[in-house]
Write a protein that holds these residues in place. Structure first.
Motif, PDB file in Angstrom:
ATOM      1  N   THR A   1       0.825  -1.210   0.000  1.00 31.41           N
ATOM      2  CA  THR A   1       0.000   0.000   0.000  1.00 31.41           C
ATOM      3  C   THR A   1       0.856   1.256   0.000  1.00 31.41           C
ATOM      4  OG1 THR A   1      -0.142  -0.003   2.414  1.00 31.41           O
ATOM      5  CG2 THR A   1      -1.909  -1.125   1.188  1.00 31.41           C
ATOM      6  N   GLU A   2       2.178   1.106   0.271  1.00 30.71           N
ATOM      7  CA  GLU A   2       3.054   2.275   0.301  1.00 30.71           C
ATOM      8  C   GLU A   2       4.498   1.875   0.004  1.00 30.71           C
ATOM      9  OE1 GLU A   2       2.208   3.542   4.282  1.00 30.71           O
ATOM     10  OE2 GLU A   2       3.884   2.408   5.115  1.00 30.71           O
TER      11      GLU A   2
ATOM     12  N   GLU B   1       1.969   6.560  -1.241  1.00 34.23           N
ATOM     13  CA  GLU B   1       0.882   5.598  -1.119  1.00 34.23           C
ATOM     14  C   GLU B   1       0.369   5.205  -2.484  1.00 34.23           C
ATOM     15  OE1 GLU B   1      -2.109   7.121   1.492  1.00 34.23           O
ATOM     16  OE2 GLU B   1      -0.747   7.186   3.202  1.00 34.23           O
ATOM     17  N   ARG B   2      -0.117   3.969  -2.571  1.00 34.48           N
ATOM     18  CA  ARG B   2      -0.664   3.452  -3.828  1.00 34.48           C
ATOM     19  C   ARG B   2      -1.926   4.235  -4.193  1.00 34.48           C
ATOM     20  NH1 ARG B   2      -0.642  -1.506  -6.653  1.00 34.48           N
ATOM     21  NH2 ARG B   2       0.580  -2.538  -5.020  1.00 34.48           N
TER      22      ARG B   2
END
Length: 72
Positions: A54-55, A69-70
């Motif tokens: 996610t990051e 972040e995604r």
């Protein structure tokens, strides 16, 4: 359990690379097989290869310490 961490850094050759570090002990468990000229390409490839992530943490350059972040 914490997820592993993806880290983007500038290699000795000046290219950007990514590493996957084990969350429990910080050991490197995967690395990019090639360097990238642009940091954005490195971040994109790290996300593409690690769908769970996610990051990404930036380790070098003017943005060291930044977390990307995604995007949805």
């Amino acid at each position: 359990m914490k997820p592993d961490r993806l880290v983007v850094f500038r290699g000795a050759d000046g290219d950007w690379r990514w590493q996957r570090r084990n969350a429990a002990n910080g050991r490197i468990v995967a690395v990019s097989g090639e360097g990238y000229r642009r940091r954005s390409h490195t971040v994109g490839m790290a996300f593409a290869l690690h769908e769970w992530a996610t990051e990404v943490h930036i380790a070098d350059g003017r943005d060291a310490g930044q977390i990307i972040e995604r995007r949805a």
